[in-house]
Design an enzyme around this catalytic site. Structure first.
Site, PDB file in Angstrom:
ATOM      1  N   LYS B  60      12.463  -9.469   9.849  1.00 46.90           N
ATOM      2  CA  LYS B  60      12.219 -10.709   9.168  1.00 46.90           C
ATOM      3  C   LYS B  60      11.100 -10.362   8.080  1.00 46.90           C
ATOM      4  O   LYS B  60      10.691  -9.279   8.190  1.00 46.90           O
ATOM      5  CB  LYS B  60      11.571 -11.678  10.135  1.00 46.90           C
ATOM      6  CG  LYS B  60      11.283 -12.826   9.715  1.00 46.90           C
ATOM      7  CD  LYS B  60      10.548 -13.782  10.842  1.00 46.90           C
ATOM      8  CE  LYS B  60      10.297 -15.165  10.647  1.00 46.90           C
ATOM      9  NZ  LYS B  60       9.585 -15.904  11.799  1.00 46.90           N
ATOM     10  N   SER B 135      11.519 -20.488  12.144  1.00 43.02           N
ATOM     11  CA  SER B 135      11.547 -19.995  10.890  1.00 43.02           C
ATOM     12  C   SER B 135      12.326 -18.786  10.618  1.00 43.02           C
ATOM     13  O   SER B 135      12.509 -18.161   9.560  1.00 43.02           O
ATOM     14  CB  SER B 135      10.200 -19.566  10.647  1.00 43.02           C
ATOM     15  OG  SER B 135       9.450 -18.474  11.417  1.00 43.02           O
ATOM     16  N   SER B 159      10.049 -20.060  16.811  1.00 39.76           N
ATOM     17  CA  SER B 159      10.462 -19.548  15.681  1.00 39.76           C
ATOM     18  C   SER B 159      11.693 -18.652  15.846  1.00 39.76           C
ATOM     19  O   SER B 159      12.474 -18.283  14.926  1.00 39.76           O
ATOM     20  CB  SER B 159       9.674 -19.026  14.545  1.00 39.76           C
ATOM     21  OG  SER B 159       9.029 -20.046  13.913  1.00 39.76           O
TER      22      SER B 159
END
Lengths: 479, 471, 106
Positions: B60, B135, B159
């Site tokens: 990420k 996210s 997330s």
């Protein structure tokens, strides 16, 4: 109306650790800009604080010297504000649970001891250094993250002298413990002083001003005295003191206004979520407390017992290195602390200052120094000769016994040898003998002098005197 | 296959790189193909016990990676190339895994839709009109498309676990403190957890064994001994009491999800699980959203105060005359409207005068929630729940406003962050062609048991190693 | 509690060093209506105000402290490589007027 000044002091002490408070970057002074950082010091995203054990130990020692309660669990908090020298946008400090709480220090002023309360002491991190040029400011992060212990006093002081003595006492504590350089002039110790006045007898506090930029102990006294005078004048003329921050202006010899304290910044303090509470076990605290260096007040008691005067004690205490040498020599069996003090604080200190050297540069051992002191004390050489020997030791570092022997300085203490000189002198000084016998004491001194002269200074004067007396004792005084 | 030499690390990396080009969901940020090729070329032999060696993965965009632009999908970090590696990035490298690049995310990890990052919407490969959730959107989208078998995410509210649910993946959020966060760009550190996606439970256990353990760079990383989590999975070392909240069960409206969930519980009973209905205070469930939002916004404003364009990030324009003007220009242009709104609210909640009523009250509510959960875990080993209660929303139906009537079902996974519990999402069923996940949460540091339970569930649903072809 | 007004919202933004786009202040103001209602809801939960505020997810404490051993620092050129506002190995900013003490308590 008569007013009573009330003074409280906040001191930031830079701790002398090898690495920073929350990062492993080295703590150094005077290195090239931005050469002493790791990503945490520049607040690179994702970096995290890791508490330096040594800073905690130093904190415990200093707090313990100030008779404080030591926290058993460490918590840290964030103080949020934006400023170029604060890369994270917050400072990690201990707002809610300081490492030390509720202690005191003892100040000795004119022989009287007074206690000043210390409210708390908390660990935090220093900011980056800014240099202001004509049109831009430059940021150097080398200092950023240096451990600080902020020591907050109670409002217990009332005069400039007490304020000075308080700061001096704290400075002694932190330097004696080896936890800080305690140098106000280069910022390793920084003081903010809060001063307010109140009618004598009142117990509520008046509006205070805060004074900054005090970089010598003497400035503290001057600034406090000036503020007391300024605030007294305001109050006496019917005005009221504003809450404001002022700065000591060394050139003007007065405090000047920096800003009024309106709209104080809200620092939005909250617990630092990256540092899980740290339990300090009893053993850890015990070890820190029991590895503390001796403090000045302990030395004061000991040195007084050795017979030093207050003046001598304070002179000696002004440099811990000299105290350590002095203490070592006592342990090694010095017979006269007085003579030792003189050698150390007059001859040796003078020599080192002149040659820009430190005690580390001495060419002789503590044993040699002890040996010299004891030779003088035993009367084997006189003080003039001792200075001569010491001078050689300082230059060449040889053993005092050897120097004395080589130079033939040793006093003649052989009774037979001296007796020869005495007889010689007495034979040609009949007048002086007669004078002495008539009661003129000065004549005795003259005769002793003549013996020393005849022996080229080597005769032990005490022995010479005894022998002369034996031979010319005035009539009728023979007991 | 790597062990037998049937395929080489270089082949895997080349295949991954080729697949990156086929991405149809806007999954990626900066790539590091050349570094990946170089790393792969160094891998010649893989031993039996080197489970991760030679396998390509994505991080990420909030994992600090030396030499790879890392922006947390925010304009304020455009061009920022870290000078150090996050601990997890180093650990994966040491284990021989090969990072191929970074994936998109909601800006600064503050969002749950995958639509707020500076590169625009990341979409769901199962239906590109729909969100994949955030996210950690890009990591989920990359895995669901079969571009790599593993990707790092991060989980502060849900997330990792929410997008895993919408993408038909396994998403693990281990116990808070089990994996070092050093190098993870913080959102709300008291809840932030390194998490990750795999396509089956066993893979997740191998990764956790590699990543867990104390780290001298992260004081919140636990000193507890690390374990071989795959042993729990391979030996089915699960505990046997699983509970669900009555209010959650009652709240499931979607019949497909309800049926799948009830079926799953029945099958678990057959596997020897005791399934318990638990009456958890609904009041505390309703408290999840405001508690989470206030705490996370407050912490986030402080954590992101370092983003000022001075030491990194795009510099100021408009000829600033003071440091304030400089930083204000950078921050004004760098953050989106949504981020600014959240920071303002968080900052207001922290003001000295407001803190007792707002931030502290949320922290107190958190305590009550966690106390109640700990009570649950006193007698029950796992909390089980669907991870999502409807198929993901269409992008055009989204709103970024503060939720006026939050549904506790949408926030149920925040439980795992409040109490730091290990929590895993894995596929439960398909609903209108969209995957829906189920979540299992256990006691702190019982990550192994949670994985073992997940393995049992995986065997029941038989949904694993899912990949979809994007239309 | 400070009353939420649009001025307060703008001041919060100003203190966070960013400007809000047109319309955002109003949006936040509206959001606060919701937030305050939710705060009231939290306030109404039994026992909430007697609870100890919780920062860390569980009560396990740490014993680890870092040894005071400095590591080799990062070279200035690398450390500042992401800054677009430099002179040599220092970061440059518009002149910071006066000094910090003008604004901050230390």
């Amino acid at each position: 109306m008569e007013y009573e000044p009330v003074i409280g002091i906040e001191i930031h002490v830079e701790l002398k650790t090898k690495s920073k408070m929350f990062s492993s970057a080295p703590c150094t002074f005077g290195e090239a800009p931005n050469s002493q950082t790791v990503p945490f010091d520049l607040a690179m995203p994702g970096t995290m604080p890791v508490v330096n054990q040594e800073a905690v130990i130093y904190g415990i020692k200093i707090c313990s010297a100030m008779h404080m309660n030591i926290a058993r669990t460490l918590y840290f908090d964030r103080k949020n504000y934006f400023y170029p020298d604060l890369p994270k946008g917050y400072q990690i400090t201990q707002q809610f649970h300081p490492i030390g709480t509720k202690g005191y220090v003892e100040l000795v002023i004119d022989g009287k001891t007074i206690k000043v309360g210390v409210d708390n002491a908390h660990l935090e991190e220093d900011t980056a250094k800014q240099v202001h040029l004509s049109d831009v400011s430059l940021l150097n992060f080398n200092r950023c993250g240096t451990p600080l212990l902020e020591i907050v006093s109670d409002p217990d002081m009332h005069t400039g002298q007490e304020a000075m003595k308080y700061v001096e006492t704290i400075r002694e504590i932190v330097t004696y413990l080896g936890c800080s350089d305690g140098k106000m002039e280069n910022g390793s110790m920084r003081c903010d002083i809060n001063i307010s006045l109140r009618p004598k007898g009142s117990t509520t506090l008046g509006t205070k001003s805060e004074c900054k930029n005090l970089n010598t102990i003497a400035n503290i006294g001057s600034a406090v005295d000036y503020e007391i005078k300024r605030q007294t004048e305001i109050l006496e003329s019917g005005g009221s003191v504003d809450q404001e921050t002022r700065r000591w202006d060394e050139a003007l010899k007065r405090t000047v206004l920096m800003r009024k304290k309106t709209n104080a910044i809200d620092y939005k303090y909250f617990r630092e979520p990256n540092i899980v509470p740290i339990d300090l076990d009893e053993g850890f605290i015990y070890d820190a407390v029991h590895s503390m260096n001796k403090l000045p007040n302990q030395y004061r008691v000991e040195f007084r017992q050795l017979g030093l005067t207050d003046y001598q004690i304070e002179e000696l205490l002004s440099d811990r290195e000299f105290v350590l040498v002095f203490e070592d020599c006592i342990k090694l069996g010095v017979k006269s602390p007085e003579i030792l003090w003189n050698f150390l604080m007059v001859e040796i200190l003078g020599y080192l200052n002149k040659n820009e050297q430190t005690l580390q540069d001495l060419k002789f051992s503590r044993d040699a120094l002890v040996s010299l002191v004891n030779i003088v004390h035993a009367g084997k050489i006189n003080s003039r000769q001792a200075k001569e020997v010491l001078a050689i030791m300082l230059e060449e570092g040889a053993d005092p016994v050897k120097i004395i022997k080589d130079k033939g300085l040793e006093q003649v203490s052989d009774t037979g040898a001296i007796e020869n000189f005495v007889d010689e002198v007495l034979a040609c000084n009949a007048q002086s003998i007669a004078d002495y016998q008539k009661g003129k004491d000065r004549a005795l001194g003259y005769l002793v002098g003549q013996v020393l002269k005849a022996s080229h200074g080597k005769a032990n004067p005490t022995l010479a005197k005894e022998l002369i007396l034996k031979k010319i004792r005035p009539c009728g005084s023979n007991k | 296959m790597l062990v037998k030499g049937e395929v080489s690390a270089t082949q895997l990396v080349e295949e991954c790189i080729a697949l990156v080009e086929t991405d149809k969901c806007n999954s990626f940020e900066a790539m590091c193909f050349e570094d990946a090729r170089k790393e792969a070329s160094k891998i010649t032999k893989v031993e039996e016990d080197e489970f991760l060696k030679g396998i390509p993965y994505f991080a990420k965009d909030n994992y600090s990676t030396k030499g790879v632009e890392t922006t947390a999908s925010s304009n304020i970090l455009n061009g920022y190339v870290p000078t150090y590696d996050a601990t997890v990035v180093s650990k994966l490298r040491r284990a021989g895994m090969i990072q191929v690049g970074h994936t998109t995310m909601d800006e600064l990890a503050m969002g749950g839709t995958g639509t707020t990052g500076h590169k625009g919407n990341t979409t769901n490969p199962y239906d590109r009109e729909r969100i994949i959730g955030g996210s950690s959107c890009g990591s989920a989208a990359a895995l669901a498309q079969g571009i790599a078998p593993f990707a790092l995410g991060s989980d502060t509210g849900d997330s990792v676990r929410k997008p895993a649910s919408y993408a038909g993946l396994v998403g693990l959020k281990p116990t808070w403190g089990r994996i070092s966060r050093f190098g993870l760009f913080p959102f709300a550190p008291s809840m932030d957890t390194v998490g990750f996606f795999t396509r089956n439970v066993l893979d997740a256990s191998y990764v956790l064994s590699t990543l867990s353990g104390h780290d001298n760079h992260d004081m919140s990383s636990s000193a507890r001994k690390k374990e071989k989590y795959q042993e729990y999975v391979l030996k089915h070392k699960s505990l046997k009491k699983v509970g669900y909240f009555k209010a959650v069960m009652d709240g499931i409206i979607d019949p497909v999800i309800k049926k799948a969930f009830v079926n799953l519980l029945e099958e678990m009973k057959k596997k020897g699980y005791e399934v318990i209905e638990y009456d958890f205070k609904e009041e505390l469930l309703d408290a999840l959203y405001p508690t989470y939002m206030i705490i996370s916004c407050a912490e986030a404003g402080s954590n992101n105060a370092n983003l000022d364009g001075v030491r990194f990030g795009p510099s100021a324009m408009n000829n600033p005359q003071t440091y304030k003007e400089y930083m204000t220009d950078c921050r004004t242009r760098g953050f989106s409207d949504l981020i600014k709104r959240r920071f303002v609210i968080g900052s207001f909640a922290l003001l000295a005068e407001n803190q007792p009523e707002m931030f502290n009250r949320a922290q107190k509510a958190r305590r009550l929630i966690v106390n109640a959960l700990n009570e649950f875990f006193d007698s029950i080993d796992y909390l089980i729940s669907p991870s999502a209660f409807s198929i993901p929303k269409k992008i055009k139906d989204l709103s970024t406003a503060w939720s006026t009537h939050p549904d506790f079902l949408d926030n149920i996974l925040t439980i795992g962050n409040f109490g730091g519990y290990p929590s895993i999402t894995l596929p439960l069923c398909f609903d209108q062609g969209m995957p829906i996940g189920v979540n299992i949460t256990g006691r702190c540091f019982e990550d192994g048991h949670v994985l073992a339970c997940a393995q049992d569930v995986e065997e029941i649903t038989n949904l694993h190693d899912l990949v979809t072809e994007v239309k | 509690m400070i009353k939420v007004t649009k001025e307060v919202i703008d001041l919060c933004a100003e203190n966070l060093l960013f400007k809000l786009n047109p319309g955002q202040t109003d949006l936040i103001y509206e959001e606060f209506n919701t937030i305050m209602a939710q705060i009231d809801f939290l306030k109404g939960i039994k026992g909430v105000d007697d609870a100890e505020p919780m920062t860390f997810p569980y009560s396990e404490h740490q014993r680890f402290l870092r040894q005071d051993k400095p590591i080799k620092p990062v070279k200035a050129e690398l450390e500042l490589s992401n800054s677009h506002s430099r002179i040599g190995n220092q970061i440059k900013l518009p002149k910071v007027v006066g000094n910090k003490n003008d604004e901050m308590d230390e």
